[in-house]
Design an enzyme around this catalytic site. Sequence first.
Site, short mmCIF file in Angstrom:
data_model
loop_
_atom_site.label_atom_id
_atom_site.label_comp_id
_atom_site.label_asym_id
_atom_site.label_seq_id
_atom_site.Cartn_x
_atom_site.Cartn_y
_atom_site.Cartn_z
N LYS A 192 0.85 -1.15 0.00
CA LYS A 192 -0.09 0.05 -0.16
C LYS A 192 0.82 1.24 0.00
O LYS A 192 2.04 1.13 0.00
CB LYS A 192 -0.81 0.14 1.19
CG LYS A 192 -1.84 -1.33 1.27
CD LYS A 192 -2.87 -1.34 0.13
CE LYS A 192 -3.53 -2.70 -0.04
NZ LYS A 192 -4.24 -3.33 1.06
C1 LIG Z 1 -5.17 -4.12 1.56
C2 LIG Z 1 -6.47 -4.25 1.41
C3 LIG Z 1 -7.39 -4.56 2.61
C4 LIG Z 1 -7.04 -5.38 3.70
O1 LIG Z 1 -5.92 -4.69 4.34
P1 LIG Z 1 -4.78 -5.70 5.16
O2 LIG Z 1 -3.82 -4.65 6.02
O3 LIG Z 1 -4.01 -6.48 4.25
O4 LIG Z 1 -5.58 -6.39 6.15
C5 LIG Z 1 -8.76 -4.44 2.49
N1 LIG Z 1 -9.54 -3.73 1.39
C6 LIG Z 1 -8.72 -3.38 0.34
C7 LIG Z 1 -9.48 -2.82 -0.77
C8 LIG Z 1 -7.50 -3.68 0.43
O5 LIG Z 1 -6.72 -3.27 -0.79
#
Ligand SMILES: *Cc1c(COP(=O)(O)O)cnc(C)c1O
Length: 401
Positions: A192
Amino acid sequence: MTSPPRRFLPYGRQQIGNDDVAAVTDVLRSDVLTTGPKVAAFESALAGVTGASHAVACSSGTAALHLAVMALDLGPGDKVVVPSLTFLATANVVRLMGAEVVFADVNPETGLMGGQELSTALGREGPGKVKAVVPVHYAGQCAAPDELAAAADGLPVVADSCHALGTAYGSGGTVGDCRHGIMETFSFHPVKTIAAGEGGAITTNDGALAERLRRLRNHGMTRDPDSFVRDDLARDGKGEANPWYYEMAELGLNYRLSDIHCALGLSQLAKLDAFCAARRALAARYDTALAELAPLVRPLGRVEDCDPAWHIYVTQIDFTALGMERAAVMARLAEAGIGTQVHYLPLHMQPYYRDRYGEISLPGAETFYQQALSLPLFPDMTEEEVDYVVETLGNIATEAT
Ligand SMILES: *Cc1c(COP(=O)(O)O)cnc(C)c1O
């Protein structure tokens, strides 16, 4: 032929500097590893960059979504609208509350559930049961918030903003500011926009809601004497709160984020603007370079009034016209040192959801999925590496057609 790249190019990755390493080792040498000063510092910095009044850090983006739906008091019989084109967690947390998911379609060009797709989903369900709407800012773009809000017609909107930290929209809007919804959720997984190792957060402008989210992330317990209800147990003969005492007001979990993670998140957050600028520049380079491969390969459709931070660089490839399966293209790219991924298999097609809700047809999401391929994008990627990816894709296309 260009020479192969010096390094493998994953579809996404973190960028960690010496300052990040120092921030983490400082915490490791301090007295508090779990909930110490870095949690509050990270929360206040995140509230600062998003423009929300409150940010509540938690252990992942999934935990953030789970806490958000817990705070909505969802239960069996309730329904929540979620676009089918998203990561598993967006829908799974609804099921974890015992509630049901209503999958909305997405625009086949942008991958976004807009006001129109939301209205269709709500119309299909009829009134009453739907208790919330969770739009997803796919790839970092957001659908017109006014149209979404109008279609939501007063239902609470919780944006899954995990792709969109750093995205600007409308006139002066920042993703996370909660101008158009009650809560927004973020993830700090290494692919991210910023990395905390694992980590997540919820932003909101509602102070009481933020306090409730903090209580839910910590077993539903409180140590605040003003909120104790069992005075007989909570206080000594003089009416003072007993030093060992805490109360559990409701059911919660341990979804805390450690000081170690928050120190990394805080250090990364200071570089958010630079990360976003790099992502935007690389995306623009892709857009220009890919024009040569049109209409076989097209960049993701763009929405108006949005300056995305681009979590992923998604292309739409006509694999039928190319005469090559997606897996084969991915394999050829991987041989050339280029990592790719598909975001996402629509959730209504996942075995769990198909078993639960039967065959549903959501043509926008299905068309989008058929053509989607995410190319490498991360802040310290170079423009030459972008050119190499596009040239390699072009060579594969030329050989195939
Ligand atoms: C990455 C992501 C999540 C979950 O995040 P984590 O930190 O991996 O639990 C939820 N929704 C979307 C759209 C994501 O890209």
